[in-house]
Each structure stands twice: as structure tokens, then as C-alpha cells.
Write a protein that holds these residues in place. Structure first.
Motif, mmCIF file in Angstrom:
data_model
loop_
_atom_site.group_PDB
_atom_site.id
_atom_site.type_symbol
_atom_site.label_atom_id
_atom_site.label_comp_id
_atom_site.label_asym_id
_atom_site.label_seq_id
_atom_site.Cartn_x
_atom_site.Cartn_y
_atom_site.Cartn_z
ATOM 1 N N LEU A 186 0.480 -1.288 -0.374
ATOM 2 C CA LEU A 186 0.228 0.079 -0.214
ATOM 3 C C LEU A 186 0.497 1.433 0.580
ATOM 4 C CD1 LEU A 186 -2.803 0.887 0.233
ATOM 5 C CD2 LEU A 186 -2.901 1.074 2.727
ATOM 6 N N ASP A 187 2.185 1.368 0.931
ATOM 7 C CA ASP A 187 2.908 2.622 0.442
ATOM 8 C C ASP A 187 3.438 2.968 -0.507
ATOM 9 O OD1 ASP A 187 2.790 2.772 3.553
ATOM 10 O OD2 ASP A 187 4.598 1.337 4.129
ATOM 11 N N ILE A 188 3.936 1.792 -1.869
ATOM 12 C CA ILE A 188 4.720 1.353 -3.110
ATOM 13 C C ILE A 188 3.368 2.571 -3.483
ATOM 14 C CG2 ILE A 188 5.717 0.905 -4.624
ATOM 15 C CD1 ILE A 188 6.690 -1.439 -2.588
ATOM 16 N N ILE A 189 2.194 1.880 -3.540
ATOM 17 C CA ILE A 189 1.552 2.257 -4.766
ATOM 18 C C ILE A 189 0.423 4.070 -4.314
ATOM 19 C CG2 ILE A 189 -2.105 2.031 -5.012
ATOM 20 C CD1 ILE A 189 -0.795 -0.844 -4.445
ATOM 21 N N TYR A 231 8.437 -6.621 -3.999
ATOM 22 C CA TYR A 231 8.152 -4.801 -3.671
ATOM 23 C C TYR A 231 9.127 -4.175 -4.777
ATOM 24 C CZ TYR A 231 7.033 -6.733 1.069
ATOM 25 O OH TYR A 231 5.997 -6.485 1.340
ATOM 26 N N ALA A 232 10.401 -4.324 -4.988
ATOM 27 C CA ALA A 232 11.389 -3.967 -5.989
ATOM 28 C C ALA A 232 10.446 -3.936 -7.307
ATOM 29 C CB ALA A 232 12.604 -4.769 -6.120
ATOM 30 N N ALA A 233 9.810 -4.785 -8.198
ATOM 31 C CA ALA A 233 9.688 -5.330 -9.122
ATOM 32 C C ALA A 233 8.069 -4.387 -9.109
ATOM 33 C CB ALA A 233 8.871 -6.676 -9.318
ATOM 34 N N GLY A 241 5.483 0.530 -11.507
ATOM 35 C CA GLY A 241 4.801 1.357 -11.265
ATOM 36 C C GLY A 241 5.404 2.707 -11.487
ATOM 37 N N SER A 242 6.756 2.978 -10.766
ATOM 38 C CA SER A 242 7.406 4.297 -11.706
ATOM 39 C C SER A 242 7.438 4.093 -13.395
ATOM 40 C CB SER A 242 9.097 3.825 -11.165
ATOM 41 O OG SER A 242 9.050 3.834 -10.110
ATOM 42 N N TYR A 259 15.749 0.312 -6.832
ATOM 43 C CA TYR A 259 14.911 -0.472 -6.151
ATOM 44 C C TYR A 259 15.438 -2.391 -6.102
ATOM 45 C CZ TYR A 259 11.516 3.008 -7.451
ATOM 46 O OH TYR A 259 10.205 4.372 -7.251
ATOM 47 N N PHE A 260 15.476 -2.557 -7.324
ATOM 48 C CA PHE A 260 16.564 -4.174 -7.287
ATOM 49 C C PHE A 260 17.859 -4.580 -6.261
ATOM 50 C CE2 PHE A 260 13.177 -4.890 -10.702
ATOM 51 C CZ PHE A 260 12.463 -5.902 -10.592
#
Length: 548
Positions: A94-97, A136-138, A143-144, A172-173
Motif C-alpha cells: 500500500l505504501d508503494i502504491i 516489492y522492487a518489481a 509503477g515508476s 529498487y532491485f
């Protein structure tokens, strides 16, 4: 407790619940701080900070909702809620979104808020150091890239934002892989340290159990006699505290009993001096104390060993009496035959009509001493072939009146004048563990002695028996008090020695045998020194929960 236990190290994704809760609480505090900073952006002029809002209203609503959600989670954590792994995964996702939504509402990928996504991915890999961290990284990279593509195609942004989005994806990765490796190593190190700490704790517990179960008393004291550490045997030998009461009435922090304190002071003055045996109280066993320096550097603490030497003395006496018993058994036949002939001859002489009073007196002396010699042989034989105790749990409050009634009935038939025995029993007297037949023998011996000395001294065969409970409230005792002349101070230390007697008609084995039988039942027979008329012998029983 098993002597061997296998310790398995946690896998990559396993963390203790306490550690996960602690880390998640820290991460939620970070999110609250970010929310407050984002709320602060609403109260400043965006142009001053170089920020351009594409959807200010959506940004404002999103920040308020995000702050409310994190504040609610913080309250749950304060209330004691522990997040499950699925809650952590949902929260990081949810934080990433949400952070990508904030990036969209501002100036896009080129906004500095895009860097917050890196922190969210890093936190996710720390909270769940497993393959889910790569997810998460993917998710952040996709998203980016989607956000950059949308900005380029729909909003007319430069194509450079796609390159920046790709660079962020690489970050991220990279963050995910690096933190997974670091967290994996830290988890393994923590698990190894935890397993070693557990092993040390188990060894400490085993050592503590060994020390507590030792029959030698062990104390650690300072130079002023203040107790720092004490095991169960020392508590029982010095303070009379049974094993079941250690947690409630431990003397830790108190000072040593006066007899032991005096011997400690003597040892501090002269370390080569060997302490003399002593009794901590009138009903305590005879013990021997040995001292040694625990810390050779500063010499503050002293290790004290307390041993019940009555056991050693009893073993020596038992060996002596066993040898005497074997000797007596070997010559009993040879002794009893002449004794029988002497006694029979005396009986025949009594039937003669030509005996004067002097001859009758001599015959009486012959009979009495023949009986005494035979009694000595019988007592020594009983000591040498005594059976082991078969202990039972007995209700003293109901058993003691039955014993007194039976004994009085027997004594009335055999004695003149009639004995008078008074009995009183305290309330809440605990159970006692002993062999009924052996304790019967002990009490019969004490009652016979008490009635005889009372009759000789006062002319009345009177006796008082009292059943009570010790000061710790967990052990029973029985007092047998007579109205005799008492025992002189110099003879008190010898009353339980074999063949010691103040009665010319006695064998000197009765009290010794009584104490032996008490010790066989883990009870203790002692002579009280209470400055009252007569003698008072006390049987203090072992704790009922203590197996013999």
C-alpha cells in the motif's frame, strides 16, 4: 530436561514476532513523520520549494487519509497488537502504491518524492527478508515505469522521465538484493547468538538445579555476613526452611545466624583456623562450616560450605554398633545361657524357706542385673538388624490421639500408679511423612522415659504431649515433656550418645535408638532448652512433600 537439544537456525524469511513488531513500529513512526512533512507542504507556497502540483485536491485528500491510516495503525501497535506477515506485506504494498500516487499528484518521476519509494522498498526487504522483497522492487519498478510512460504519452513530459524511471527501478532491485543479503546475515547472526544465549541459560539453570539439590549447604556471603546466595540445603540446615518454601521465605539478603557469624569472624582473623561444629538453633542438626575466598582479587565475597556432620557421626556410630552387633550376635548364645542359668538359679533360691532379708536382697540384685544385661544384648541386636523405613503420609491431628490412647491403655495395665498423659494439638498441623511403626517405637521410648523420671522426681507419673507446626508453617512437630529433674547443662550434649545414661537401671541405648529411627525417617529428635521444669524432647518431621 533433555541433555541434548537440537537448535535449528531460522530460514531467510523467519524472524521472531517481537523483532518484527519492533521493526514495524519503527517503520510506522517513519511513515507518520513523512505524513506530517507532506501535510506541511499544504501550508507553504509550492513555488518557494520548486514543487508543481498536478492534482492538489487529490494530493490533499490522499495525505489526510494516509496520515489517518498510519495514526490508526500506531494506536493498534500501542494497544499491543502484533502484526502478522500478511499485514506487513499489505502495508508495504500500500505504501508503494500511495507514494506513486503522491508522485503523480506532484511533478511526476522528477519529483523528489520518488526517492521515498526507495525507502519503502528497502523497509519492505528489512521487514520481510525473503523473495517477497523482490516483489516489492518489481512492483515499484513497474509503477515508476507506468507513471513515466503515462506522463510522456498523456501529459507531454520529456522522454527523459522514462530513463529516470528505469534508473529508479535499478535502484529498487539493488536495494532489495543488498538489504536481503544483509538482513539474511543479521538474522543468522542473531539466531546463532540467541541459540548460544539459550544454551548458556540452560547450563546456568542446570548448574542452579545441581547446586539447589546438593545436600551440602552452600552460601555466598560478604565479609559482614550478609547472604548473597544460598541453596536449599543451607536454608534447611541453618534456617529450618523446607524446600517447598524457598521462593516464599528465602533468607537471601539476611545475615548469617550468630553461631556461624562468630565462626566467620574467627576465620577472617585467622584463615588457618578450623571452625568448630555448631547448631544454628536448638532443633537444628549439628553442622560443620568451612570457608574459602570466592574472589581472590578483591576478596569481598566468601564461599561457605555447611555440612551436616551428624550424618557422619551417625555413620561412624552405626559402623561401631554394627560391629558390636555382630560381636553380640556371635556371643549372644554364650552369654544368654549363663544369664538364663543365673536367673533360673535365683528363682529356685527364692523358693527356699531358709533365706533371710539380706539373701532376698542379693537375689533381687541378681535378677535385675541379669535382665539389664539381657536388655543390652537385645537392644544392640535390634540396632544391627534394623530394617529400612517405609514412609507414609500421616495426618498427625488424627494419628497422635490414637497413639496416646493406645499407649495409655497399655501403661495402665502395666504400671502402678496409673500414668496421666495430657495432649493438645495445634490447628492446621500439616501431614508428616514417616514409618508409623518406627515412630511408635520412638514415642514409646520417650514416653516410658518421661513417665519414669516424672515418677521418680515428683511421685506422679505425669506427661504432656504437644503436636504443633514449625514457624515456617509447613512441618509438624511433637513435643514430649516430663516433670522429672531435667538434664544438667554438661550432660545435654551427651544424651543421644550410645550407652550414656543417668539411670543406673538403663542401658543408655534408648535415646540413641530413638534419634537413629528419626533420622531414618528424615525427622530430627532434639532436646529443647526452654528453661522450664523437666525435659522436653521434640520430634521435628521433614516436609511432607519431601520424598525419603
Amino acid at each position: 530436561m533433555n541433555s541434548k537439544q537440537s537448535v535449528s537456525l531460522p530460514t531467510h524469511g523467519s524472524q521472531s514476532s517481537e523483532q518484527a513488531t519492533r521493526l514495524f513500529r519503527i517503520y510506522n513512526h517513519y511513515r507518520l513523520a513523512i505524513c506530517l512533512l507532506l501535510i506541511g507542504l499544504l501550508f507553504v507556497e509550492p513555488g518557494d520549494l520548486g514543487i508543481h502540483f498536478r492534482a492538489p485536491e487529490l494530493f490533499r485528500i490522499g495525505v489526510v487519509v494516509y496520515l489517518s491510516l498510519n495514526a490508526f495503525i500506531a494506536l493498534l501497535l500501542v494497544a499491543g497488537a502484533k502484526p502478522q506477515p500478511r499485514h506487513i506485506v499489505l502495508s508495504v504494498t500500500l505504501d508503494i502504491i500511495v507514494l506513486h500516487g503522491f508522485v503523480y499528484c506532484t511533478s511526476g518521476i522528477e519529483s523528489g518524492l520518488a526517492n521515498l519509494v526507495i525507502v519503502a522498498v528497502a523497509a519492505g526487504n528489512i521487514l520481510t527478508p525473503s523473495r517477497i522483497g523482490t516483489l516489492y522492487a518489481a512492483l515499484a519498478a513497474i509503477g515508476s515505469l507506468l507513471l513515466a510512460s503515462w506522463s510522456t504519452l498523456a501529459l507531454g513530459d520529456k522522454a527523459d522521465v522514462i530513463v529516470r524511471a528505469g534508473t529508479l527501478g535499478i535502484l529498487y532491485f539493488a536495494a532489495a538484493f543488498v538489504l536481503q543479503s544483509i538482513t539474511r546475515r543479521m538474522t543468522r547472526s542473531e539466531a546463532l547468538a540467541s541459540s548460544r544465549a539459550q544454551s548458556i541459560l540452560q547450563l546456568e539453570q542446570i548448574n542452579q538445579q545441581i547446586i539447589q539439590r546438593m545436600r551440602t549447604g552452600i552460601l555466598v556471603v560478604d565479609r559482614f555476613g550478609s547472604i548473597r546466595l544460598v541453596n536449599a540445603a543451607a536454608e534447611e540446615l541453618l534456617f529450618g526452611i523446607p524446600g517447598g518454601s524457598l521462593a516464599k521465605r528465602s533468607p537471601k539478603g539476611q545475615t548469617l545466624p550468630l553461631p556461624l557469624r562468630a565462626r566467620l569472624d574467627d576465620w577472617l582473623k585467622q584463615s588457618e583456623h578450623r571452625a568448630t561444629p555448631f547448631q544454628a538453633s536448638a532443633t537444628a542438626p549439628l553442622v560443620q562450616a568451612n570457608f574459602t575466598q570466592l574472589d581472590q582479587d578483591n576478596g569481598d565475597l566468601i564461599l561457605v560450605f555447611v555440612e551436616d556432620i551428624s550424618k557422619v557421626t551417625q555413620q561412624a556410630q552405626q559402623m561401631k554398633l554394627a560391629a558390636l552387633g555382630r560381636l553380640t550376635a556371635g556371643i549372644a548364645h554364650e552369654i544368654r545361657n549363663p544369664l538364663g542359668a543365673i536367673s533360673h538359679a535365683a528363682q529356685l533360691m527364692e523358693e527356699s524357706d531358709h533365706l533371710d532379708s539380706g539373701d532376698l536382697k542379693m537375689l533381687d540384685i541378681i535378677r535385675r542385673h541379669s535382665r539389664r544385661a539381657n536388655g543390652i544384648i537385645e537392644n544392640v541386636l535390634d540396632l544391627s538388624r534394623r530394617r529400612e523405613a517405609r514412609s507414609e503420609l500421616i495426618e498427625v491431628k488424627s494419628w497422635l490421639p490414637e497413639f496416646v490412647a493406645d499407649y495409655q491403655q497399655t501403661a495402665r495395665n502395666d504400671a502402678d500408679p496409673q500414668p496421666v498423659i495430657s495432649l493438645d494439638i495445634d490447628d492446621n498441623v500439616p501431614q508428616a511423612r514417616f514409618d508409623p511403626s518406627q515412630i511408635d517405637q520412638v514415642l514409646v521410648n520417650l514416653c516410658d522415659n518421661g513417665l519414669r523420671y516424672s515418677l521418680n522426681h515428683s511421685g506422679a507419673a505425669t506427661l504432656h504431649i504437644h503436636g504443633g507446626v514449625t514457624s515456617d508453617g509447613e512441618r509438624a512437630f511433637i513435643d514430649v515433656r516430663d516433670q522429672g529433674p531435667g538434664i544438667s547443662r554438661e550432660d545435654r550434649s551427651s544424651v543421644f550418645e550410645p550407652f550414656f545414661t543417668t539411670d543406673k537401671r538403663g542401658t543408655g541405648l534408648g535415646l540413641y535408638l530413638a534419634r537413629e529411627l528419626c533420622e531414618a525417617n528424615q525427622a530430627h529428635l532434639s532436646l529443647l532448652n526452654d528453661d522450664q521444669p523437666g525435659c522436653c524432647f521434640r520430634i521435628t518431621f521433614a516436609h511432607p512433600g519431601r520424598l525419603i
